[in-house]
Design a protein around this motif. Structure first.
Motif, PDB file in Angstrom:
ATOM      1  N   GLY A 214       0.788  -1.222   0.000  1.00 51.13           N
ATOM      2  CA  GLY A 214       0.000   0.000   0.000  1.00 51.13           C
ATOM      3  C   GLY A 214       0.817   1.266   0.000  1.00 51.13           C
ATOM      4  N   ASP A 215       2.101   1.190   0.338  1.00 55.85           N
ATOM      5  CA  ASP A 215       2.948   2.381   0.370  1.00 55.85           C
ATOM      6  C   ASP A 215       3.141   2.964  -1.034  1.00 55.85           C
ATOM      7  N   LEU A 216       3.246   4.295  -1.081  1.00 59.58           N
ATOM      8  CA  LEU A 216       3.556   5.008  -2.318  1.00 59.58           C
ATOM      9  C   LEU A 216       4.989   5.514  -2.234  1.00 59.58           C
ATOM     10  N   LEU A 217       5.818   5.090  -3.170  1.00 54.92           N
ATOM     11  CA  LEU A 217       7.211   5.515  -3.232  1.00 54.92           C
ATOM     12  C   LEU A 217       7.373   6.518  -4.366  1.00 54.92           C
ATOM     13  N   GLU A 218       8.053   7.632  -4.082  1.00 56.36           N
ATOM     14  CA  GLU A 218       8.348   8.648  -5.086  1.00 56.36           C
ATOM     15  C   GLU A 218       9.851   8.911  -5.066  1.00 56.36           C
ATOM     16  N   ALA A 219      10.521   8.578  -6.165  1.00 58.78           N
ATOM     17  CA  ALA A 219      11.971   8.716  -6.263  1.00 58.78           C
ATOM     18  C   ALA A 219      12.305   9.818  -7.253  1.00 58.78           C
ATOM     19  N   GLN A 220      13.287  10.656  -6.898  1.00 54.48           N
ATOM     20  CA  GLN A 220      13.582  11.826  -7.722  1.00 54.48           C
ATOM     21  C   GLN A 220      15.077  12.108  -7.734  1.00 54.48           C
ATOM     22  N   ILE A 221      15.586  12.488  -8.918  1.00 53.58           N
ATOM     23  CA  ILE A 221      16.926  13.047  -9.092  1.00 53.58           C
ATOM     24  C   ILE A 221      16.770  14.276  -9.969  1.00 53.58           C
ATOM     25  N   ASP A 222      17.358  15.365  -9.560  1.00 52.89           N
ATOM     26  CA  ASP A 222      17.213  16.619 -10.301  1.00 52.89           C
ATOM     27  C   ASP A 222      17.586  16.420 -11.769  1.00 52.89           C
ATOM     28  N   GLY A 223      16.720  16.893 -12.657  1.00 51.66           N
ATOM     29  CA  GLY A 223      16.990  16.847 -14.086  1.00 51.66           C
ATOM     30  C   GLY A 223      16.550  15.575 -14.788  1.00 51.66           C
ATOM     31  N   LEU A 224      16.033  14.595 -14.022  1.00 57.97           N
ATOM     32  CA  LEU A 224      15.603  13.327 -14.600  1.00 57.97           C
ATOM     33  C   LEU A 224      14.131  13.082 -14.278  1.00 57.97           C
ATOM     34  N   PRO A 225      13.426  12.300 -15.110  1.00 61.42           N
ATOM     35  CA  PRO A 225      12.023  11.996 -14.806  1.00 61.42           C
ATOM     36  C   PRO A 225      11.921  11.215 -13.494  1.00 61.42           C
ATOM     37  N   SER A 226      11.071  11.702 -12.592  1.00 61.39           N
ATOM     38  CA  SER A 226      10.856  10.997 -11.331  1.00 61.39           C
ATOM     39  C   SER A 226      10.014   9.749 -11.570  1.00 61.39           C
TER      40      SER A 226
END
Length: 232
Positions: A214-226
């Motif tokens: 059920g957890d929602l994970l959001e991964a991000q690196i500046d300049g790249l599609p999350s």
């Protein structure tokens, strides 16, 4: 001429941002403990020589689009951990590549996660056995669209982060890699002949932890599609 006993498996493909083409995956290499603070949280200190492990090519789970991609909770574990990572996509192969030449071999970059069955990994460590069951399972290598290097900006200084249900779990910068991208390619290419289609998961910063269904994970690196993942 011999013929296959059954149809050969298809090559996993990762979308390329802004293109109708896709990146065919050859191998997945992962760098262990490549951020100092993560090494410390795992019980280690200092700048140790780089070490690597592999995941099967078909462990990739492509995560693109506005809606979360389903991440199936794997079997045999009760302690599934997230590890957000910069992924380097190799476009030009070679062996014994010098760090000064390494960036010529990079096609592009993506956001990825090294999902880990931590309880199984820890058992294997304790018993002196390989980590494969803890690291190389199905869908253990989520990845977003690959951005060509010329369009990705200054990835070496980019912020990297991961949120679970909106709460920041991991937050750092790629500049804190112990072994930077060029050095990693140099070391890897001494042990294996790198090929176009290889993916290198470069390591995770501190803050790794467990996720549940059920957890929602959001991964991000500046300049790249999350990327967004919903644990099934």
């Amino acid at each position: 001429m011999t013929t296959p006993l059954f149809p050969p498996p298809s090559v996993p493909l990762v979308p390329i941002a802004g293109s109708a083409q896709a990146f065919p995956v050859h191998r997945i290499y992962c760098v262990g403990r490549n951020y100092e603070d993560h090494a410390k949280e795992m019980g280690f200190t200092g700048r140790e020589p780089p070490f690597f492990f592999l995941k099967p090519a078909d462990a990739v789970l492509v995560a693109v689009g506005d809606a979360p991609t389903t991440l199936p909770y794997p079997t045999l574990t009760e302690n599934l951990h997230h590890e957000v990572e910069l992924v380097v996509a190799i476009g030009k192969g070679g062996s014994n590549i010098a760090a000064t030449d390494a960036m010529q071999h990079v096609y592009g970059y993506a956001v990825g996660l090294d999902m880990t069955r931590r309880d199984l990994q820890n058992t294997m460590k304790r018993d002196g056995r390989p980590w494969c069951i803890g690291k190389g399972f199905d869908a253990s290598a989520p990845i977003g669209a690959i951005v060509p290097a010329a369009e990705a900006g200054n990835v070496a200084q980019a912020g990297i982060s991961l949120r679970v249900n909106g709460e920041v779990r991991q937050s750092s910068t790629v500049s804190k890699l112990i072994w930077n991208i060029a050095e990693t390619i140099e070391h890897l290419s001494r042990a294996w002949t790198l090929q176009p289609g290889d993916l290198i998961y470069t390591g995770t910063p501190e803050g790794v932890g467990a996720v549940v269904r059920g957890d929602l994970l959001e991964a991000q690196i500046d300049g790249l599609p999350s990327i967004q993942l919903r644990v099934a």
